[in-house]
Design a protein around this motif. Structure first.
Motif, PDB file in Angstrom:
ATOM      1  N   PRO A 365       0.837  -1.208   0.000  1.00  0.00           N
ATOM      2  CA  PRO A 365       0.000   0.000   0.000  1.00  0.00           C
ATOM      3  C   PRO A 365       0.866   1.250   0.000  1.00  0.00           C
ATOM      4  CG  PRO A 365      -0.764  -1.575   1.632  1.00  0.00           C
ATOM      5  CD  PRO A 365       0.571  -2.063   1.153  1.00  0.00           C
ATOM      6  N   ASP A 369      -0.198   7.106   2.833  1.00  0.00           N
ATOM      7  CA  ASP A 369      -1.366   6.936   3.697  1.00  0.00           C
ATOM      8  C   ASP A 369      -1.051   7.265   5.150  1.00  0.00           C
ATOM      9  OD1 ASP A 369      -2.882   6.108   1.554  1.00  0.00           O
ATOM     10  OD2 ASP A 369      -2.765   3.969   2.020  1.00  0.00           O
ATOM     11  N   ARG A 379     -10.962   5.762   4.368  1.00  0.00           N
ATOM     12  CA  ARG A 379     -10.400   5.570   3.037  1.00  0.00           C
ATOM     13  C   ARG A 379      -9.406   4.410   3.015  1.00  0.00           C
ATOM     14  NH1 ARG A 379      -6.124   6.592   0.174  1.00  0.00           N
ATOM     15  NH2 ARG A 379      -5.036   7.603   1.905  1.00  0.00           N
ATOM     16  N   ILE A 380      -8.564   4.313   4.061  1.00  0.00           N
ATOM     17  CA  ILE A 380      -7.600   3.219   4.133  1.00  0.00           C
ATOM     18  C   ILE A 380      -8.309   1.876   4.205  1.00  0.00           C
ATOM     19  CG2 ILE A 380      -5.852   2.151   5.634  1.00  0.00           C
ATOM     20  CD1 ILE A 380      -4.884   4.992   6.280  1.00  0.00           C
ATOM     21  N   LYS A 382     -11.317   1.109   3.171  1.00  0.00           N
ATOM     22  CA  LYS A 382     -11.968   0.829   1.889  1.00  0.00           C
ATOM     23  C   LYS A 382     -10.952   0.348   0.859  1.00  0.00           C
ATOM     24  CE  LYS A 382     -14.690   2.988  -1.798  1.00  0.00           C
ATOM     25  NZ  LYS A 382     -15.294   4.257  -2.297  1.00  0.00           N
ATOM     26  N   SER A 383      -9.781   1.021   0.811  1.00  0.00           N
ATOM     27  CA  SER A 383      -8.751   0.657  -0.158  1.00  0.00           C
ATOM     28  C   SER A 383      -8.231  -0.751   0.099  1.00  0.00           C
ATOM     29  CB  SER A 383      -7.604   1.665  -0.092  1.00  0.00           C
ATOM     30  OG  SER A 383      -6.549   1.294  -0.936  1.00  0.00           O
ATOM     31  N   GLU A 386     -10.886  -3.440  -0.820  1.00  0.00           N
ATOM     32  CA  GLU A 386     -10.968  -3.657  -2.268  1.00  0.00           C
ATOM     33  C   GLU A 386      -9.769  -4.452  -2.767  1.00  0.00           C
ATOM     34  OE1 GLU A 386     -11.301   0.271  -3.803  1.00  0.00           O
ATOM     35  OE2 GLU A 386     -13.457   0.462  -3.364  1.00  0.00           O
ATOM     36  N   ALA A 387      -8.578  -4.116  -2.241  1.00  0.00           N
ATOM     37  CA  ALA A 387      -7.364  -4.820  -2.669  1.00  0.00           C
ATOM     38  C   ALA A 387      -7.404  -6.286  -2.267  1.00  0.00           C
ATOM     39  CB  ALA A 387      -6.136  -4.141  -2.069  1.00  0.00           C
TER      40      ALA A 387
END
Length: 427
Positions: A365, A369, A379-380, A382-383, A386-387
């Motif tokens: 990542p 961040d 946001r972290i 969610k990212s 998804e990853a």
């Protein structure tokens, strides 16, 4: 970025007085060593170790999480927190305090072990030339003047030579054992390189822009230089192997640009239990400096010279911050390739298809961040979610590294680890 410094002690050169540690510094180090030993004895350390063994053999585990704040450590362990006054004592204190922070605060999947490693004290000559650095600020940016300005000066190059100071090594070992031996097993453990990729050496000698110009203007000379660097690295490996200076890294040693070495697949068949061969170890190469070089140029000028080095090792890691999705047709040819770096600039979906469950997907990542006073946790999360969905069929480790700052907020690394572990457990 060179990751070796986070996991091995630096050597302290100098006279005998510099190897003396005051009674108060000894007391501080002993107390910290005792705390590390206490953390290392927890059952959870065995659980984490078993996870790494399974993960490195491509077993089906949850994504493993590891965070190394790197250049952000000085924002976690500040000068005001340090108790020792001697230079060597402070080096050792920092190492112990990092272990304690990993074990008590970050609580990622890094195993806390009851060891204290002492590296060999040594000096190493250059390649016959050395870049001249101009540093703008302490620990900040710098520029350098490359010394190989004309290929007519190629004759000035030479292979580096290593000179071991066995006497000082033994003194360092004995001193550490005297101070911390009641709590931790003190070991001499040599770590002689971070990368064997050679392009960092190449750009230091020739210059970054000039290296790229050379691919058009001086292709024959560049091939000759790369062959020289390859041969010099092979000679270095021969020297270390023949003189019994290598150490196994099939344990909690940091390997590649992320992850740890735990594996039953090393050492290789024929190991006599004494002299360690490169075939008994993890190897590693990368080529971040050629990120702007086309795949075809990389294939012609760089990769063929890395391959003979990597062929010597029992298992291999490849890549760091460079995107490998456009180079994968070459990288997958590396023998015994196991761990592959997937940087923030790679196509993560494409790499998931390429790596599948046949290689370790070392997910990186973006370190930005953490470079803020307060995390954007939503946001972290969610990212990462998804990853991890994208890579659910891969053998994944999530590695936070390359941090130059953590926003002067140690809580950032703690919270990032919690979020990453929560998302990893939900897959």
């Amino acid at each position: 970025m060179n990751d070796q410094t986070a996991f091995s002690l630096g050597t302290l050169k100098g006279n005998q007085s510099e190897l003396e540690i005051s009674p108060e510094d000894r007391r501080i180090l002993g107390k910290l060593a005792g705390k590390v030993a206490e953390l290392a004895s927890r059952p959870i350390e065995d659980e984490k170790r078993r996870l790494w063994y399974s993960h490195n053999s491509l077993g089906k585990t949850r994504p493993l999480v590891f965070c190394d704040p790197e250049n952000g450590w000085n924002e976690i362990i500040t000068n005001g927190q340090m108790g020792c006054t001697g230079e060597l004592a402070r080096q050792w204190e920092m190492t112990l305090r990092k272990e304690i922070f990993w074990g008590m605060s970050m609580k990622d999947d890094r195993v806390i072990e009851p060891f204290f490693n002492i590296p060999y004290s040594y000096s190493e000559t250059d390649w016959g030339m050395h870049e001249t650095k101009t540093i703008t600020q302490d620990g900040g940016s710098y520029r350098w003047e490359a010394p190989l300005k004309d290929y007519d000066d190629f004759k000035m190059l030479r292979f580096p030579k290593i000179y071991i100071d066995y006497e000082q090594t033994e003194k360092m070992y004995s001193l550490a054992k005297e101070i911390m031996g009641d709590f931790l097993e003190v070991r001499i453990k040599g770590i002689w390189w971070w990368t064997l990729g050679m392009t960092w050496t190449l750009v230091n000698l020739r210059g970054l822009e000039q290296m790229m110009y050379d691919m058009y203007d001086y292709p024959d000379e560049l091939h000759k230089l790369m062959a020289f660097l390859r041969d010099g690295h092979l000679v270095k490996l021969d020297f270390l192997e023949e003189n019994g200076l290598l150490s196994l890294n099939n344990d909690g040693t940091y390997v590649g640009s992320g992850g740890f070495g735990w594996t039953d697949e090393l050492p290789a068949a024929g190991f006599d239990g004494r002299k360690i061969r490169t075939a008994d170890m993890w190897g590693f190469a990368e080529s971040q400096e050629t990120v702007q070089v086309s795949p075809s140029m990389f294939k012609e000028f760089i990769f063929p010279y890395q391959l003979p080095i990597l062929e010597r090792f029992g298992l291999n890691c490849y890549g760091c911050c460079e995107a490998l999705d456009k180079r994968w047709d070459m990288i997958e040819c590396i023998p015994k390739l196991r761990r592959v770096s997937v940087s923030p600039w790679a196509d993560w979906g494409s790499m998931a298809e390429k790596l599948a469950d046949r290689y370790i997907y070392s997910m990186k990542p973006h370190p930005a961040d953490l470079a803020v006073p307060v995390l954007d946790e939503e946001r972290i999360r969610k990212s990462l979610r998804e990853a991890m969905k994208l890579t659910r069929d891969c053998c994944v480790e999530v590695i936070m590294k390359d941090n130059n700052t953590i926003g002067n907020n140690p809580e950032n690394v703690i919270r990032w680890c919690r979020i990453a572990q929560e998302e990893a457990s939900s897959i």
